[in-house]
Design an enzyme around this catalytic site. Structure first.
Site, PDB file in Angstrom:
ATOM      1  N   ASP A 265       0.840  -1.199   0.000  1.00 58.93           N
ATOM      2  CA  ASP A 265       0.000   0.000   0.000  1.00 58.93           C
ATOM      3  C   ASP A 265       0.886   1.264   0.000  1.00 58.93           C
ATOM      4  O   ASP A 265       1.921   1.300   0.687  1.00 58.93           O
ATOM      5  CB  ASP A 265      -0.854  -0.058   1.287  1.00 58.93           C
TER       6      ASP A 265
ATOM      7  N   GLY B 280      -9.321   5.417   2.494  1.00 58.82           N
ATOM      8  CA  GLY B 280      -9.935   6.057   3.654  1.00 58.82           C
ATOM      9  C   GLY B 280     -11.287   5.465   3.999  1.00 58.82           C
ATOM     10  O   GLY B 280     -12.232   6.172   4.346  1.00 58.82           O
TER      11      GLY B 280
ATOM     12  N   THR C 260      -7.544   1.734   9.369  1.00 58.36           N
ATOM     13  CA  THR C 260      -7.668   2.284  10.731  1.00 58.36           C
ATOM     14  C   THR C 260      -8.605   1.449  11.604  1.00 58.36           C
ATOM     15  O   THR C 260      -8.321   1.217  12.787  1.00 58.36           O
ATOM     16  CB  THR C 260      -8.156   3.752  10.651  1.00 58.36           C
TER      17      THR C 260
HETATM   18  P1  13P Z   1      -8.424   3.966   6.567  1.00 56.81           P
HETATM   19  O1  13P Z   1      -7.186   3.936   7.423  1.00 56.81           O
HETATM   20  O2  13P Z   1      -9.183   5.230   6.702  1.00 56.81           O
HETATM   21  O3  13P Z   1      -9.241   2.758   6.758  1.00 56.81           O
HETATM   22  O4  13P Z   1      -7.899   3.954   5.042  1.00 56.81           O
HETATM   23  C1  13P Z   1      -7.210   2.865   4.574  1.00 56.81           C
HETATM   24  C2  13P Z   1      -6.520   3.134   3.305  1.00 56.81           C
HETATM   25  O5  13P Z   1      -7.037   3.802   2.435  1.00 56.81           O
HETATM   26  C3  13P Z   1      -5.208   2.523   3.111  1.00 56.81           C
HETATM   27  O6  13P Z   1      -4.560   2.988   1.966  1.00 56.81           O
END
Ligand code: 13P
Length: 286
Positions: free
Chosen positions: A82, A209, A233
């Site tokens: 990522d 996100g 998250t």
């Molecule tokens: P969150 O941390 O908001 O879940 O987003 C994850 C993400 O987009 C990882 O690239």
């Protein structure tokens, strides 16, 4: 074959108007939870590693988990790095056995982003590895990348079209108003832009996100072409909170296996709910 790149699974998802959940794992245990839950739900799934997680455990360890955990899996599982800004890390991932990589050169000017992303597509396609690339700047904190809300910039649809024409991407990540981390208020999602970019590029989109978005927002974005839905998250919070909650309930217990078992249960719940919500359950069957 359970170990797959993201290309086919995301084409199928976009065509079938569902989302493939992409979870950022933290260790062997969370990796196992994601693969086992996807297998139970007969859902294709993407396991993502941040560069921080790779630095913690090492390429070979994570690659060996991937092999071991997918050996008997009957669903497609991609292993993806990522938000990677470093070509050396990308090369090492490809060499170690990742099936997919994300190059994030979104902080660079457009032409430079395109050039760096093109280099990654060349490297990756020679190894049958799929690529995600980003345009515009997604707000929030991911790994050591911090983009303040006022500095986040939405992807320009005209540039997005050129970017996707020039690059053979499995998935395109345009900044469309979502942010990594915890939302402080109601996120302002640029639905018009998602729709326009999905139509003009024809490439499956990544929704970054994911933590904190409402069910309606997920469904609307997936319906418009967001085929990869990122969750990080939420799992981080569950990972930590499961231990502290269990300790509160069991102040005199010092048996780590019991804590880990409880953590697995809670993580599994999150993974399951998200896969079902994004419409991925049963989609590995066809
Ligand atoms: P969150 O941390 O908001 O879940 O987003 C994850 C993400 O987009 C990882 O690239």
């Amino acid at each position: 074959m359970a170990r797959e790149s993201m290309t086919e699974m995301l084409q199928n998802a976009r065509d079938g108007k569902y989302g493939v959940a992409a979870f950022n794992i933290l260790d062997y245990s969370s990796f196992k939870v994601v693969v086992e839950t996807a297998n139970e739900l007969e859902a294709p799934v993407i396991v993502q590693t941040s560069v921080k997680t790779i630095n913690l455990w090492g390429y070979d360890a994570i690659a060996s988990w991937y092999k071991e955990l997918t050996k008997n899996a009957s669903v497609p599982v991609a292993l993806h790095v990522d938000h990677c800004t470093d070509l050396e890390v990308i090369k090492n991932c490809i060499k170690a056995g990742w099936s997919s990589v994300m190059i994030d050169a979104s902080s660079k000017p457009f032409e430079e982003n395109l050039e760096i992303s093109r280099k990654v597509v060349e490297l990756a396609s020679a190894a049958n590895v799929s690529v995600e690339a980003e345009l515009g700047e997604i707000g929030g904190v991911e790994d050591d990348l911090i983009i303040e809300e006022e500095d986040a910039t939405l992807a320009d649809p005209a540039k997005a079209k050129i970017f996707c024409e020039e690059l053979d991407l499995a998935v395109f990540a345009p900044a469309i108003g979502t942010a990594h981390g915890v939302y402080s208020g109601e996120p302002k999602i640029a639905f018009d832009r998602i729709e326009e970019i999905a139509k003009t590029t024809g490439v499956p989109l990544a929704l970054h996100g994911g933590t904190g978005l409402s069910d309606e927002v997920f469904k609307k974005c997936i319906g418009m072409g967001c085929a990869k839905v990122n969750i990080s998250t939420q799992l981080k919070h569950t990972y930590i909170n499961s231990f502290t909650d269990f300790k509160k309930e069991n102040p005199n217990l010092f048996e780590p296996v019991k804590f880990i078992e409880y953590q697995i249960k809670r993580l599994k719940n999150d993974v399951k709910e998200n896969i079902i919500l994004f419409g991925g359950a049963g989609k590995a069957r066809t």
